[in-house]
Design an enzyme around this catalytic site. Structure first.
Site, PDB file in Angstrom:
ATOM      1  N   THR A 241       0.621  -1.443   0.241  1.00 34.99           N
ATOM      2  CA  THR A 241       0.036  -0.205   0.399  1.00 34.99           C
ATOM      3  C   THR A 241       0.621   1.324  -0.154  1.00 34.99           C
ATOM      4  OG1 THR A 241      -1.978  -1.344   0.828  1.00 34.99           O
ATOM      5  CG2 THR A 241      -1.670   1.228   1.379  1.00 34.99           C
TER       6      THR A 241
ATOM      7  N   LYS B  37       0.364  -7.370  12.413  1.00 34.42           N
ATOM      8  CA  LYS B  37      -0.803  -6.503  12.301  1.00 34.42           C
ATOM      9  C   LYS B  37      -2.122  -7.187  13.243  1.00 34.42           C
ATOM     10  CE  LYS B  37      -2.849  -4.761   7.997  1.00 34.42           C
ATOM     11  NZ  LYS B  37      -2.577  -5.279   6.665  1.00 34.42           N
TER      12      LYS B  37
ATOM     13  N   ASP C 137      -0.066  -6.581   5.090  1.00 36.83           N
ATOM     14  CA  ASP C 137       0.232  -8.196   5.363  1.00 36.83           C
ATOM     15  C   ASP C 137       1.071  -9.125   6.339  1.00 36.83           C
ATOM     16  OD1 ASP C 137      -2.203  -6.900   4.568  1.00 36.83           O
ATOM     17  OD2 ASP C 137      -3.008  -7.872   3.037  1.00 36.83           O
TER      18      ASP C 137
HETATM   19  N1  LIG Z   1      -2.004  -2.232   4.191  1.00 31.80           N
HETATM   20  C1  LIG Z   1      -1.319  -2.880   3.184  1.00 31.80           C
HETATM   21  O1  LIG Z   1       0.154  -2.354   2.868  1.00 31.80           O
HETATM   22  C2  LIG Z   1      -1.998  -3.895   2.201  1.00 31.80           C
HETATM   23  C3  LIG Z   1      -2.105  -3.701   0.992  1.00 31.80           C
HETATM   24  C4  LIG Z   1      -1.591  -5.242   0.369  1.00 31.80           C
HETATM   25  N2  LIG Z   1      -2.519  -6.571   0.946  1.00 31.80           N
HETATM   26  C5  LIG Z   1      -0.207  -5.629   0.751  1.00 31.80           C
HETATM   27  O2  LIG Z   1       0.054  -6.330   1.655  1.00 31.80           O
HETATM   28  O3  LIG Z   1       0.424  -5.617   0.332  1.00 31.80           O
END
Ligand SMILES: NC(=O)CC[C@H](N)C(=O)O
Length: 337
Positions: free
Chosen positions: A20, A173, A101
């Site tokens: 993200t 997380k 994640d």
């Molecule tokens: N907040 C995130 O980074 C989740 C985005 C994606 N699912 C990942 O882990 O890359």
């Protein structure tokens, strides 16, 4: 004058993997609906010009994916690149931008296998850079500040989100829709505020230079899988995973890592056939599994993951099993790391 200033600043390399923090949404209102891994590392660095005030920063794109798709091969590739950089005399610290994640898995893996005291900081964000109140810029700024700080040396792999400095071993997380997403049952190690770190505690578990594992000696990771405990569970998943080649199974158990009476016989049988059985817990705020509590581990020749959640237990089991297939040795490793 400028050259003088550059010489004084730490050299920090940012390894980008996606997530993200490199994500983009259709509008600024899209804080949760967006595509991860869209922006390249050069754009990411250009988006935070203040980085140049705290470090000499350069970036490398190691991969560009969402972290739920990271494979063991990706993990090895990243860790080997980190080791090369850590060996370079012109690198003072390393930052890894990562999807959140599986960020906790990568951070723990690096914590176990990197033989360096140079700071390694893993960072992500909960909102894409295109969103209102995006958190990636500040998280990245904080990560670079921590990576360039001599005080961060020898403290194991670190994670910076939400102004906190967390141990890569402990952090997980815990919330998936807030910017205060990452928590540790044992609390953060410090805070980073306006580019300055404030430290409060140190990790007690073995890591990096004091670890018996070295990425330079690891070229393969054994297959370790996870099966989940819940009411009315059957042994189907456990048997299927073993049949598919798992060398160890992490039991993501209820409560104290308890195991349903419908599953116990299959796990005893699998252990007799050579599969390692490792009891962990999927409780949300930090599991704590003790030997021979809930299940007779001595009799069954099973291992307990203690406070490691199932996904971290998978990482440690894989790393440990590059060196030993002995369940007593595995248990020692689970107590020490
Ligand atoms: N907040 C995130 O980074 C989740 C985005 C994606 N699912 C990942 O882990 O890359």
């Amino acid at each position: 004058k400028e050259a003088e200033q550059q010489q004084k600043l730490a050299n920090v390399v940012i390894l980008a993997t996606g997530g993200t923090i490199a994500g983009a949404g259709a509008s600024a209102a899209n804080s949760a609906t967006y595509q991860a891994a869209k922006m390249g590392i050069d754009k990411l660095i250009a988006g935070v010009p203040e980085l140049a005030d705290i470090a000499n920063v350069r970036g490398e794109q190691v991969m560009q994916i969402a972290s739920e798709s990271i494979s063991n091969d990706d993990l090895l590739k990243l860790a080997k690149r980190v080791a090369e950089l850590a060996d370079s005399s012109d690198v003072d610290g390393i930052v890894i931008t990562h999807g959140t994640d599986t960020l906790e898995e990568t951070a723990y893996f690096l914590n176990l296998v990197e033989k360096t005291d140079k700071p390694i900081v893993v960072v992500g964000s909960m909102r894409p850079g295109t969103a209102m109140s995006a958190d990636g810029m500040l998280n990245l700024y904080n990560a670079v500040a921590v990576a360039g700080d001599k005080q961060s040396r020898g403290k194991g792999v670190l994670v910076t989100l939400n102004d906190e400095i967390q141990s890569g071993r402990d952090v997980s997380k815990a919330v998936n829709i807030k910017t205060e997403a990452f928590k540790s049952a044992w609390g953060p190690m410090g805070m980073v505020v306006e580019g300055k770190s404030y430290w409060f505690r140190l990790p007690a578990k073995r890591h990096t230079l004091n670890s018996e594992f070295d990425i330079k000696q690891i070229s393969n990771l054994p297959q370790v899988d996870i099966a989940y405990g819940y009411g009315n569970v059957t042994d189907t998943a456990y048997k299927a995973l073993a049949q598919n080649g798992a060398k160890a199974l992490i039991h993501a158990g209820t409560g104290n890592g308890s195991v349903s009476s419908r599953v116990v016989p299959a796990l005893q049988e699998l252990r007799k056939n050579g599969v390692q059985i490792i009891r962990s817990s999927h409780v949300n705020q930090g599991g704590f599994v003790l030997r021979n509590a809930e299940q007779p581990d001595d009799k069954n020749d099973w291992v307990v993951a203690h406070d490691l959640n199932p996904q971290k237990a998978r990482i440690l089991a894989m790393v440990a099993m590059t060196k030993t297939q002995d369940s007593k040795e595995l248990q020692r490793i689970f107590w020490e790391y």
